[in-house]
Design a protein around this motif. Structure first.
Motif, short mmCIF file in Angstrom:
data_model
loop_
_atom_site.label_atom_id
_atom_site.label_comp_id
_atom_site.label_asym_id
_atom_site.label_seq_id
_atom_site.Cartn_x
_atom_site.Cartn_y
_atom_site.Cartn_z
N ALA A 117 18.06 22.45 -20.82
CA ALA A 117 18.24 21.08 -20.35
C ALA A 117 19.05 20.30 -21.37
O ALA A 117 18.81 20.41 -22.58
CB ALA A 117 16.88 20.42 -20.13
N VAL A 118 20.03 19.54 -20.88
CA VAL A 118 20.83 18.67 -21.73
C VAL A 118 20.62 17.25 -21.22
O VAL A 118 21.00 16.93 -20.09
CB VAL A 118 22.33 19.03 -21.67
N ILE A 119 19.96 16.43 -22.04
CA ILE A 119 19.56 15.11 -21.53
C ILE A 119 19.95 14.00 -22.51
O ILE A 119 20.18 14.24 -23.69
CB ILE A 119 18.04 15.06 -21.26
N GLY A 120 19.96 12.78 -22.00
CA GLY A 120 20.30 11.63 -22.83
C GLY A 120 20.75 10.48 -21.93
O GLY A 120 20.71 10.59 -20.70
N PRO A 121 21.22 9.38 -22.53
CA PRO A 121 21.67 8.24 -21.73
C PRO A 121 23.10 8.45 -21.21
O PRO A 121 23.73 9.47 -21.53
CB PRO A 121 21.65 7.08 -22.75
N MET A 122 23.60 7.48 -20.47
CA MET A 122 24.98 7.54 -20.01
C MET A 122 25.92 7.55 -21.21
O MET A 122 25.61 6.94 -22.24
CB MET A 122 25.29 6.35 -19.11
N TYR A 123 27.01 8.25 -21.10
CA TYR A 123 28.07 8.37 -22.12
C TYR A 123 27.66 9.22 -23.33
O TYR A 123 28.35 9.24 -24.33
CB TYR A 123 28.54 7.00 -22.63
N SER A 124 26.50 9.90 -23.26
CA SER A 124 26.07 10.68 -24.43
C SER A 124 26.80 12.02 -24.51
O SER A 124 26.67 12.73 -25.52
CB SER A 124 24.55 10.88 -24.41
N GLY A 125 27.52 12.38 -23.45
CA GLY A 125 28.26 13.65 -23.49
C GLY A 125 27.52 14.78 -22.79
O GLY A 125 27.77 15.95 -23.08
N VAL A 180 19.94 29.00 -16.30
CA VAL A 180 20.10 27.73 -15.59
C VAL A 180 20.34 26.64 -16.63
O VAL A 180 19.54 26.47 -17.55
CB VAL A 180 18.83 27.39 -14.78
N ILE A 181 21.46 25.91 -16.48
CA ILE A 181 21.75 24.81 -17.41
C ILE A 181 21.77 23.52 -16.60
O ILE A 181 22.59 23.36 -15.70
CB ILE A 181 23.12 24.98 -18.11
N ALA A 182 20.82 22.62 -16.89
CA ALA A 182 20.72 21.37 -16.15
C ALA A 182 21.01 20.20 -17.08
O ALA A 182 20.47 20.12 -18.19
CB ALA A 182 19.33 21.23 -15.55
N ALA A 183 21.87 19.29 -16.62
CA ALA A 183 22.19 18.10 -17.41
C ALA A 183 21.82 16.86 -16.61
O ALA A 183 21.99 16.83 -15.39
CB ALA A 183 23.67 18.08 -17.75
N GLY A 184 21.30 15.84 -17.29
CA GLY A 184 20.99 14.61 -16.56
C GLY A 184 20.36 13.55 -17.43
O GLY A 184 20.11 13.76 -18.62
N LEU A 185 20.14 12.39 -16.81
CA LEU A 185 19.53 11.26 -17.51
C LEU A 185 18.04 11.50 -17.70
O LEU A 185 17.35 11.90 -16.76
CB LEU A 185 19.72 9.98 -16.69
N ASP A 186 17.54 11.26 -18.91
CA ASP A 186 16.10 11.36 -19.14
C ASP A 186 15.39 10.08 -18.71
O ASP A 186 14.26 10.11 -18.25
CB ASP A 186 15.80 11.69 -20.61
N MET A 187 16.08 8.92 -18.87
CA MET A 187 15.48 7.63 -18.52
C MET A 187 16.38 6.86 -17.56
O MET A 187 17.60 6.99 -17.61
CB MET A 187 15.31 6.78 -19.78
N ASP A 188 15.75 6.00 -16.74
CA ASP A 188 16.54 5.11 -15.89
C ASP A 188 16.90 3.85 -16.70
O ASP A 188 16.59 3.76 -17.89
CB ASP A 188 15.78 4.79 -14.59
N PHE A 189 17.52 2.87 -16.05
CA PHE A 189 17.98 1.69 -16.80
C PHE A 189 16.82 0.87 -17.36
O PHE A 189 17.00 0.05 -18.25
CB PHE A 189 18.89 0.82 -15.91
#
Ligand code: ADP
Ligand code: ZN
Length: 191
Positions: free
Chosen positions: A12-20, A111-120
């Motif tokens: 899993a690759v997670i973080g906020p928007m623009y984190s890459g 399986v490689i999943a990327a996405g936001l961990d938190m909402d706004f």
């Protein structure tokens, strides 16, 4: 980085928007392709930021992807040749994405999943928390805070340039909505 070679697993690759996140997902998938692995990439149909058929990062990197509405549509594209599955914007999928990821990993697929961990609001987003719990490998990455330049862990929602309120509707007719990356200190959510 150590990776198992005798069974499947979930990254899993997670973080906020623009984190890459997209950049990192694309980097891993392109390397898998260089290694002549059979790669399939998925993204939710709602995200057509730049392209309907590609995963595209804010820095312009891209890779072919299949837009799907529901996680179980992934099975329509899986045969015994597939070795790597990429999923972008995983937070927008239904909870079933977690059991699909587990099932694919059990079948021997990486399986490689990327996405936001938190909402706004700074709260856990959709299926991401569960995915983190069951993933073998988790990379939580940061953006740069657009206010103070420190590492940013949150996505700031702005409506007409002002911080959005906790209960602001997701779609506001006539309003200009934007997002920026911010640290804990600079992130604002009016109640
Ligand atoms: P994500 O998928 O996490 O939204 P992307 O991979 O699409 O992120 O984009 C990351 C790229 O966005 C960075 O490499 C950089 O070029 C650009 N960028 C724009 N604003 C920022 C910011 N505030 N912090 C970090 N990177 C930023
Ligand atoms: Zn800050």
């Amino acid at each position: 980085m150590y990776r198992p070679i005798n069974h499947g697993y979930i990254e899993a690759v997670i973080g906020p928007m623009y984190s890459g996140k997209s950049e990192e997902l694309i980097r891993r998938l392109k390397r898998a392709k260089i290694a002549k692995q059979n790669v399939v990439v998925f993204k939710p149909k709602i995200d057509d930021r730049y392209s309907k058929e590609d995963v595209v990062s804010h820095s312009g990197e891209s890779i072919d992807a299949i837009p799907i509405n529901k996680a179980n549509e992934i099975y329509d594209y899986i045969d015994n040749k597939v070795q790597v599955v990429g999923i972008d914007e995983v937070q927008f999928f239904d909870e079933e994405v977690v059991s699909v990821a587990v099932d694919l990993a059990n079948k021997g697929i990486r399986v490689i999943a990327a996405g936001l961990d938190m909402d706004f609001k700074g709260e856990p987003f959709g299926p991401t928390p569960k995915l983190l719990a069951i993933a073998e490998f988790v990379d939580k990455i940061q953006a740069v805070c657009s206010v103070c330049g420190q590492p940013a862990t949150r996505s700031q929602r702005l409506i007409n340039g002002e911080p959005a309120r906790y209960n602001d509707p997701i779609i506001q007719v006539g309003a200009v909505e934007s997002y920026e990356a911010r640290c804990r200190k600079c992130h604002v959510v009016y109640k």
